[in-house]
Design a protein around this motif. Structure first.
Motif, PDB file in Angstrom:
ATOM      1  N   ASP A   7       0.881  -1.188  -0.066  1.00  0.00           N
ATOM      2  CA  ASP A   7       0.153  -0.016   0.013  1.00  0.00           C
ATOM      3  C   ASP A   7       0.770   1.432   0.148  1.00  0.00           C
ATOM      4  O   ASP A   7       0.766   2.113   1.005  1.00  0.00           O
ATOM      5  CB  ASP A   7      -0.999  -0.004   1.192  1.00  0.00           C
ATOM      6  CG  ASP A   7      -1.974  -1.122   0.818  1.00  0.00           C
ATOM      7  OD1 ASP A   7      -2.461  -1.303  -0.019  1.00  0.00           O
ATOM      8  OD2 ASP A   7      -2.329  -1.576   2.162  1.00  0.00           O
ATOM      9  N   GLY A   8       1.782   1.315  -0.862  1.00  0.00           N
ATOM     10  CA  GLY A   8       2.737   2.607  -1.017  1.00  0.00           C
ATOM     11  C   GLY A   8       3.726   2.770   0.048  1.00  0.00           C
ATOM     12  O   GLY A   8       4.283   3.662   0.065  1.00  0.00           O
ATOM     13  N   MET A   9       3.998   1.537   0.946  1.00  0.00           N
ATOM     14  CA  MET A   9       5.049   1.789   1.891  1.00  0.00           C
ATOM     15  C   MET A   9       5.856   0.410   1.513  1.00  0.00           C
ATOM     16  O   MET A   9       5.731  -0.467   1.505  1.00  0.00           O
ATOM     17  CB  MET A   9       4.314   1.440   3.356  1.00  0.00           C
ATOM     18  CG  MET A   9       5.471   1.339   4.497  1.00  0.00           C
ATOM     19  SD  MET A   9       4.601   1.032   5.996  1.00  0.00           S
ATOM     20  CE  MET A   9       3.447  -0.548   5.947  1.00  0.00           C
ATOM     21  N   ALA A  10       7.075   0.988   1.705  1.00  0.00           N
ATOM     22  CA  ALA A  10       8.305  -0.131   1.284  1.00  0.00           C
ATOM     23  C   ALA A  10       8.902  -0.502   2.552  1.00  0.00           C
ATOM     24  O   ALA A  10       9.460   0.392   3.385  1.00  0.00           O
ATOM     25  CB  ALA A  10       9.346   0.603   0.531  1.00  0.00           C
ATOM     26  N   GLU A  60      -0.501 -14.359  -4.231  1.00  0.00           N
ATOM     27  CA  GLU A  60      -1.175 -13.955  -5.486  1.00  0.00           C
ATOM     28  C   GLU A  60      -2.339 -12.774  -5.230  1.00  0.00           C
ATOM     29  O   GLU A  60      -2.656 -11.963  -5.698  1.00  0.00           O
ATOM     30  CB  GLU A  60      -1.767 -14.839  -6.429  1.00  0.00           C
ATOM     31  CG  GLU A  60      -2.899 -15.739  -5.828  1.00  0.00           C
ATOM     32  CD  GLU A  60      -2.511 -16.776  -4.872  1.00  0.00           C
ATOM     33  OE1 GLU A  60      -3.233 -17.801  -4.540  1.00  0.00           O
ATOM     34  OE2 GLU A  60      -1.092 -17.196  -5.198  1.00  0.00           O
ATOM     35  N   ASP A  61      -2.804 -12.976  -4.050  1.00  0.00           N
ATOM     36  CA  ASP A  61      -3.677 -11.793  -3.333  1.00  0.00           C
ATOM     37  C   ASP A  61      -3.077 -10.703  -2.422  1.00  0.00           C
ATOM     38  O   ASP A  61      -3.851 -10.193  -1.769  1.00  0.00           O
ATOM     39  CB  ASP A  61      -4.755 -12.503  -2.563  1.00  0.00           C
ATOM     40  CG  ASP A  61      -5.649 -13.579  -3.477  1.00  0.00           C
ATOM     41  OD1 ASP A  61      -5.746 -13.284  -4.576  1.00  0.00           O
ATOM     42  OD2 ASP A  61      -6.038 -14.412  -2.935  1.00  0.00           O
ATOM     43  N   ASP A  62      -1.605 -10.701  -2.867  1.00  0.00           N
ATOM     44  CA  ASP A  62      -0.857  -9.434  -1.873  1.00  0.00           C
ATOM     45  C   ASP A  62      -1.167  -9.851  -0.488  1.00  0.00           C
ATOM     46  O   ASP A  62      -1.132  -8.893   0.145  1.00  0.00           O
ATOM     47  CB  ASP A  62      -1.190  -8.283  -2.532  1.00  0.00           C
ATOM     48  CG  ASP A  62      -0.593  -8.068  -3.691  1.00  0.00           C
ATOM     49  OD1 ASP A  62       0.326  -8.586  -3.962  1.00  0.00           O
ATOM     50  OD2 ASP A  62      -1.406  -7.101  -4.405  1.00  0.00           O
ATOM     51  N   LYS A  63      -1.219 -10.963   0.072  1.00  0.00           N
ATOM     52  CA  LYS A  63      -1.264 -11.364   1.194  1.00  0.00           C
ATOM     53  C   LYS A  63       0.055 -12.053   1.626  1.00  0.00           C
ATOM     54  O   LYS A  63       0.516 -12.736   0.981  1.00  0.00           O
ATOM     55  CB  LYS A  63      -2.435 -12.131   1.961  1.00  0.00           C
ATOM     56  CG  LYS A  63      -3.918 -11.560   1.574  1.00  0.00           C
ATOM     57  CD  LYS A  63      -4.994 -12.457   1.876  1.00  0.00           C
ATOM     58  CE  LYS A  63      -6.253 -11.689   1.729  1.00  0.00           C
ATOM     59  NZ  LYS A  63      -7.340 -12.585   2.272  1.00  0.00           N
ATOM     60  N   LEU A  64       0.505 -11.924   2.990  1.00  0.00           N
ATOM     61  CA  LEU A  64       1.662 -12.490   3.468  1.00  0.00           C
ATOM     62  C   LEU A  64       1.682 -14.138   3.918  1.00  0.00           C
ATOM     63  O   LEU A  64       0.559 -14.277   4.517  1.00  0.00           O
ATOM     64  CB  LEU A  64       2.256 -11.604   4.634  1.00  0.00           C
ATOM     65  CG  LEU A  64       2.662 -10.101   4.432  1.00  0.00           C
ATOM     66  CD1 LEU A  64       3.186  -9.644   5.760  1.00  0.00           C
ATOM     67  CD2 LEU A  64       3.545  -9.992   3.231  1.00  0.00           C
ATOM     68  N   VAL A  97       2.185  -3.716  10.583  1.00  0.00           N
ATOM     69  CA  VAL A  97       2.642  -3.395   9.389  1.00  0.00           C
ATOM     70  C   VAL A  97       1.336  -2.994   8.548  1.00  0.00           C
ATOM     71  O   VAL A  97       1.299  -2.498   7.684  1.00  0.00           O
ATOM     72  CB  VAL A  97       3.287  -4.894   8.681  1.00  0.00           C
ATOM     73  CG1 VAL A  97       3.653  -4.585   7.482  1.00  0.00           C
ATOM     74  CG2 VAL A  97       4.392  -5.116   9.540  1.00  0.00           C
ATOM     75  N   GLY A  98       0.061  -3.502   9.308  1.00  0.00           N
ATOM     76  CA  GLY A  98      -1.072  -3.366   8.392  1.00  0.00           C
ATOM     77  C   GLY A  98      -1.284  -4.113   7.222  1.00  0.00           C
ATOM     78  O   GLY A  98      -2.029  -4.001   6.428  1.00  0.00           O
ATOM     79  N   ALA A  99      -0.591  -5.271   7.095  1.00  0.00           N
ATOM     80  CA  ALA A  99      -0.620  -6.268   5.991  1.00  0.00           C
ATOM     81  C   ALA A  99      -1.572  -7.426   6.361  1.00  0.00           C
ATOM     82  O   ALA A  99      -1.601  -7.827   7.603  1.00  0.00           O
ATOM     83  CB  ALA A  99       0.548  -6.783   5.791  1.00  0.00           C
ATOM     84  N   GLN A 100      -2.357  -7.692   5.526  1.00  0.00           N
ATOM     85  CA  GLN A 100      -3.077  -9.213   5.821  1.00  0.00           C
ATOM     86  C   GLN A 100      -2.308 -10.416   5.688  1.00  0.00           C
ATOM     87  O   GLN A 100      -1.395 -10.352   4.715  1.00  0.00           O
ATOM     88  CB  GLN A 100      -4.339  -9.076   4.679  1.00  0.00           C
ATOM     89  CG  GLN A 100      -5.291  -8.045   4.736  1.00  0.00           C
ATOM     90  CD  GLN A 100      -6.513  -8.380   4.020  1.00  0.00           C
ATOM     91  OE1 GLN A 100      -6.440  -8.939   3.131  1.00  0.00           O
ATOM     92  NE2 GLN A 100      -7.555  -7.485   4.339  1.00  0.00           N
ATOM     93  N   VAL A 101      -2.487 -11.295   6.720  1.00  0.00           N
ATOM     94  CA  VAL A 101      -1.757 -12.286   6.553  1.00  0.00           C
ATOM     95  C   VAL A 101      -2.774 -13.545   5.907  1.00  0.00           C
ATOM     96  O   VAL A 101      -3.687 -13.886   6.554  1.00  0.00           O
ATOM     97  CB  VAL A 101      -1.477 -12.799   8.078  1.00  0.00           C
ATOM     98  CG1 VAL A 101      -0.646 -14.050   7.946  1.00  0.00           C
ATOM     99  CG2 VAL A 101      -0.381 -11.799   8.531  1.00  0.00           C
ATOM    100  N   SER A 102      -2.267 -14.396   4.910  1.00  0.00           N
ATOM    101  CA  SER A 102      -2.975 -15.376   4.536  1.00  0.00           C
ATOM    102  C   SER A 102      -2.724 -16.623   5.193  1.00  0.00           C
ATOM    103  O   SER A 102      -3.716 -17.483   5.670  1.00  0.00           O
ATOM    104  CB  SER A 102      -2.355 -15.792   3.003  1.00  0.00           C
ATOM    105  OG  SER A 102      -3.024 -16.901   2.459  1.00  0.00           O
ATOM    106  N   SER A 103      -1.561 -16.934   5.493  1.00  0.00           N
ATOM    107  CA  SER A 103      -1.438 -18.100   6.644  1.00  0.00           C
ATOM    108  C   SER A 103      -0.057 -17.988   7.228  1.00  0.00           C
ATOM    109  O   SER A 103       1.021 -17.169   6.766  1.00  0.00           O
ATOM    110  CB  SER A 103      -1.342 -19.436   5.688  1.00  0.00           C
ATOM    111  OG  SER A 103      -0.048 -19.274   4.890  1.00  0.00           O
TER     112      SER A 103
END
Length: 115
Positions: A7-10, A60-64, A97-103
């Protein structure tokens, strides 16, 4: 892992791994993250938390997709400990981090005995 863009954050390599390591080490019953033998010297010198044994990928869904290898203390119910570890890691990454986690895949590499 190369730089992670969300989301625009590296994020520099190692940032998410460090968050995962700290979260995992706070779970009751986890003795160490990664190999206890490999992390021993690093912890003696008070370096940042070891990120050995932690792998991060983006699906592929941009989840971690996170995998973490741990040694645990004898006497804990392993499925319960793994569930607590998965939840702690997912919550820490989502909140910090604000990232979604897949698994979160947990690999128990060894058992340590207190004493």
């Amino acid at each position: 892992m190369n730089e992670l863009n969300l989301d625009g954050m590296a994020l520099a390599p190692g940032v998410v791994e460090t968050i995962v390591s700290i979260a995992a080490n706070e779970v009751e019953g986890v003795a160490s993250v990664g190999s206890a033998a490999a992390g021993g010297l690093r912890s003696v010198f008070g370096a940042k938390p070891s990120t050995q044994g932690i792998d991060i990928a983006v699906d592929e869904d941009d989840k971690l997709v996170i995998s973490v290898r741990v040694d645990v203390y004898y006497g804990y119910v392993l499925p319960d400990l793994a569930a607590n570890l998965r939840q702690a890691v997912a919550d820490a990454v989502a909140s910090q981090v604000g990232a979604q986690v897949s698994s979160v895949d947990v690999y128990i590499d060894g058992i340590q005995f207190a004493g």
